[in-house]
Design an enzyme around this catalytic site. Sequence first.
Site, PDB file in Angstrom:
ATOM      1  CB  SER A 329      31.226  72.304  13.944  1.00  0.00           C
ATOM      2  OG  SER A 329      30.130  73.136  13.673  1.00  0.00           O
ATOM      3  CG  HIS A 423      25.911  73.361  15.897  1.00  0.00           C
ATOM      4  ND1 HIS A 423      25.592  74.570  15.310  1.00  0.00           N
ATOM      5  CD2 HIS A 423      27.267  73.357  16.019  1.00  0.00           C
ATOM      6  CE1 HIS A 423      26.698  75.265  15.084  1.00  0.00           C
ATOM      7  NE2 HIS A 423      27.727  74.549  15.510  1.00  0.00           N
TER       8      HIS A 423
END
Length: 493
Positions: A329, A423
């Site tokens: 990410s 997340h």
Amino acid sequence: MRGFGPGLTARRLLPLRLPPRPPGPRLASGQAAGALERAMDELLRRAVPPTPAYELREKTPAPAEGQCADFVSFYGGLAETAQRAELLGRLARGFGVDHGQVAEQSAGVLHLRQQQREAAVLLQAEDRLRYALVPRYRGLFHHISKLDGGVRFLVQLRADLLEAQALKLVEGPDVREMNGVLKGMLSEWFSSGFLNLERVTWHSPCEVLQKISEAEAVHPVKNWMDMKRRVGPYRRCYFFSHCSTPGEPLVVLHVALTGDISSNIQAIVKEHPPSETEEKNKITAAIFYSISLTQQGLQGVELGTFLIKRVVKELQREFPHLGVFSSLSPIPGFTKWLLGLLNSQTKEHGRNELFTDSECKEISEITGGPINETLKLLLSSSEWVQSEKLVRALQTPLMRLCAWYLYGEKHRGYALNPVANFHLQNGAVLWRINWMADVSLRGITGSCGLMANYRYFLEETGPNSTSYLGSKIIKASEQVLSLVAQFQKNSKL
């Protein structure tokens, strides 16, 4: 179909694409503006259905379709962002909840509780209160959703509302409440039961590939060969479409199939796969490296979370031995946050307290300038990565600072970084911070080349999510916790 309202069938949801409208200047002043505002008030008076009395709530006929269509037509003719914002502000302020009715019904419920009346009487009073708490504009949205293309229109309307709020063209609690009501309605219409999971391959329709390419917001697609790699061997691309609009992407997820947890995005998006034929025994990890929402009006609707869960199940069916699931990410906002810290350090202390003395000395010797000003200049550009000495000198302090940014910087108790928050809400573990993981211009200027892995241990995602959302506890690996401890020891904040 639950959540779509009586009479709304699949054909009502048309593809969620509207032609872009130029933002234009702010609302004009003078006679023209006054005439437009009067036209807005008249439109809202006609288009927003009055709230029927409680006793008549199921007997009152729906407003004429033309009234809602008039609102859609009028709104579509407003070319300026400020004009649309003005209309939405008037709708939010003037057609919300009747606070007098709410107070009256609340008093009635309280009175019945004090009298200890039977349950049926109390339940009806509570139902009256619940009815009074429904804002009038919800009725307008409900009836618009029944028009052909109505839900598409409401998605675009919410995108306009979010843009107007971001530009501060319209503000206040009434506007925030209307945004929340509309978001709740869209969440029902786009709940997971109405969503189809579709896989994209090189043989998918050309228009689907084009939409996927245009939707990629994290790592832009450069050309058709780039797109071919991203849907080819050792890669997977999935999207959610609505059951009524197959082939129309709402949210897109890109996955790399690898042998371990990836630490560099260029290795995924630029390098060719090891072979054109997948060797399944070499695939032990699935890396989620990009997730993009194609409709800004669906922000906050949990499409991304549902998509990851569905993709995990799909991959497990295809690769039963697959056991590792992780993201790779970006860390948007890290450089901006760090530059802000450097600026505040200069103003408050006149010296750098983020770096150790030895780190300051090494960086000053390499650059030949004062540490704070030099760092601000360096981090404002991407040129520092051309110096191997600087890259080595900055690795330890920037890794340490990044760990703190992801783990320690909070907004209302949750992770400040939006990607981390996403997340962690899903139950992932802040697993690893990677140095020089994205050496693109965007990666260097946005996050100093750093990226993070959020690992999904499938049996632990539920407890982790509950712990994060309920107790604001971030589950992190030893690497991250060690870097956080170094920050707390070495950075005198």
